[in-house]
Design an enzyme around this catalytic site. Structure first.
Site, short mmCIF file in Angstrom:
data_model
loop_
_atom_site.label_atom_id
_atom_site.label_comp_id
_atom_site.label_asym_id
_atom_site.label_seq_id
_atom_site.Cartn_x
_atom_site.Cartn_y
_atom_site.Cartn_z
N ASN A 9 0.78 -1.17 -0.19
CA ASN A 9 0.15 0.07 -0.04
C ASN A 9 1.00 1.24 0.06
O ASN A 9 1.44 1.46 0.93
CB ASN A 9 -0.85 0.05 1.21
CG ASN A 9 -1.63 1.38 1.40
OD1 ASN A 9 -2.01 1.96 0.53
ND2 ASN A 9 -2.37 1.44 2.61
N LYS A 11 0.25 4.17 -0.42
CA LYS A 11 -0.37 5.50 0.31
C LYS A 11 -0.07 6.70 -0.58
O LYS A 11 -0.46 6.39 -1.91
CB LYS A 11 -0.03 5.62 1.75
CG LYS A 11 -0.28 4.43 2.56
CD LYS A 11 -0.12 4.65 4.06
CE LYS A 11 0.08 3.37 4.71
NZ LYS A 11 0.22 3.53 6.25
N HIS A 95 -9.65 0.91 4.96
CA HIS A 95 -8.25 0.97 5.68
C HIS A 95 -8.56 2.17 6.81
O HIS A 95 -9.45 3.15 6.90
CB HIS A 95 -7.09 1.84 4.78
CG HIS A 95 -5.70 1.78 5.26
ND1 HIS A 95 -5.48 2.57 6.08
CD2 HIS A 95 -4.95 0.99 5.06
CE1 HIS A 95 -4.28 2.56 6.37
NE2 HIS A 95 -3.82 1.38 5.70
N GLU A 97 -6.93 4.40 7.98
CA GLU A 97 -6.63 5.97 7.84
C GLU A 97 -7.68 6.44 7.20
O GLU A 97 -8.05 7.83 7.52
CB GLU A 97 -5.34 6.13 6.81
CG GLU A 97 -4.17 5.84 7.60
CD GLU A 97 -2.91 5.35 7.02
OE1 GLU A 97 -2.89 5.33 5.61
OE2 GLU A 97 -1.93 4.94 7.61
N GLU A 167 -5.50 -5.05 10.69
CA GLU A 167 -4.50 -4.10 10.83
C GLU A 167 -4.88 -3.16 12.22
O GLU A 167 -5.63 -2.43 12.21
CB GLU A 167 -4.71 -3.09 9.54
CG GLU A 167 -4.12 -3.66 8.23
CD GLU A 167 -3.75 -2.63 7.40
OE1 GLU A 167 -2.53 -2.58 7.23
OE2 GLU A 167 -4.41 -1.66 7.22
N GLY A 173 2.25 2.04 10.84
CA GLY A 173 3.00 3.13 10.74
C GLY A 173 3.79 3.59 12.02
O GLY A 173 4.55 4.74 12.09
N SER A 213 3.41 -2.18 10.56
CA SER A 213 4.85 -2.35 10.70
C SER A 213 5.42 -3.51 10.42
O SER A 213 6.28 -4.03 10.87
CB SER A 213 5.05 -1.97 12.26
OG SER A 213 4.63 -0.58 12.52
C1 PEP Z 1 -1.08 0.05 6.30
O1 PEP Z 1 -1.24 1.25 6.15
O2 PEP Z 1 -2.01 -0.56 5.73
C2 PEP Z 1 0.08 -0.43 6.94
C3 PEP Z 1 0.16 -1.54 7.21
O3 PEP Z 1 1.21 0.43 7.06
P1 PEP Z 1 2.72 0.28 7.68
O4 PEP Z 1 3.28 -1.13 7.23
O5 PEP Z 1 3.36 1.39 7.27
O6 PEP Z 1 2.21 0.20 9.22
#
Ligand code: PEP
Length: 259
Positions: A9, A11, A95, A97, A167, A173, A213
């Site tokens: 992803n 973003k 997601h 976000e 998630e 992040g 992460s």
């Molecule tokens: C995500 O935004 O789906 C995600 C898992 O981000 P990160 O790997 O940076 O934690």
């Protein structure tokens, strides 16, 4: 047996030149990925360019969201058929976000998910609890609510066509991933719910990814968990070296755990 799935992803990152270079690097690093399915989700602006770079490769293209209508007066939105036309086969939905920053509700996410299915896109429904919800012991309640609402009105056969991503919001992040056993427990819970909502057979076939992460250094432990079928990767998908290392490890560990 579920083939491991790794999704990058990107973003809101990348100029066209950067997106082309990243896609090219991933293509080069994963010439013949075996025993793993790979998807990248660039920003809308880079979809056409990345589709060109990936043409003829096994790496598939996904979008980071979509609207639920096929066309209409929705300024700034992108409809599922537009994504299909660009070569997208996948779409991330729900997601955290977007839930937080755009205020996407479970009801809207459900509309999008059903529309994606109608137009032949594979939705990846994202669920996960916040730090506060985990602290209050509400992890299972939260993900259950998100899953039930996200899949409202979806048939058992349609459930078999999608993927889920667990998630935890506190892991996205932050550099702090969930412990493999901690994530595995939630994945097992989600699979149990899928059995109830669809059937045991369907639930066994659906890939449930972990996101939060993930990097090359921790992916082995996560995908070694029997209930974790791959990863949704944010930050670490922004370099070809980091992403391809994750994909290769997920394929290796996935194959070993199937022996
Ligand atoms: C995500 O935004 O789906 C995600 C898992 O981000 P990160 O790997 O940076 O934690």
């Amino acid at each position: 047996m579920r083939t491991p799935l790794v999704i990058g992803n990107w973003k809101m990152h990348g100029t066209l030149a950067e997106a082309r270079a990243l896609a090219g690097g991933i293509r080069e690093g994963l010439k013949r990925p075996r025993g793993v399915q790979v998807v990248v989700c660039p920003p809308f602006t880079a979809l056409a360019a990345v589709a060109e770079v990936l043409a003829g490769s096994p790496i598939q293209l996904g979008a980071q969201t979509c609207h639920h209508e096929a066309a209409g007066a929705h300024t700034g939105e992108i409809a599922p058929p537009m994504l299909v036309e660009l070569g997208c086969r996948w779409v991330l939905l729900g997601h955290s976000e977007r839930r937080k920053e755009i205020g996407e509700s479970d009801a809207v996410i459900n509309l999008k998910l059903r529309a994606a299915l109608v137009h032949g896109l594979t939705p990846v429904l994202c669920v996960g609890e916040t730090t506060e919800e985990r602290r209050q012991g509400l992890t299972f309640t939260t993900v259950e609510g998100q899953l039930r609402a996200g899949l409202a009105g979806v048939t058992a056969a349609q459930v078999g066509k999608l993927a889920l991503a667990y998630e935890p919001v506190w892991a996205i992040g932050t550099g702090v991933n969930a412990e493999p056993s901690q994530a595995g427990e939630v994945h097992g819970y989600l699979r149990g719910l899928l059995s109830e909502l669809a059937s045991k057979e369907v639930a066994q076939a659906v890939r449930i990814l972990y996101g939060g992460s993930v990097k090359a250094e921790n992916v082995d432990g996560l995908v070694a968990e029997p209930e974790i079928d791959g990863a949704l990767v944010g930050g670490a998908s922004l370099t070809a070296a980091g992403f391809t290392a994750i994909v290769k490890k997920a394929a290796r560990v996935g194959a070993a755990s199937r022996e």
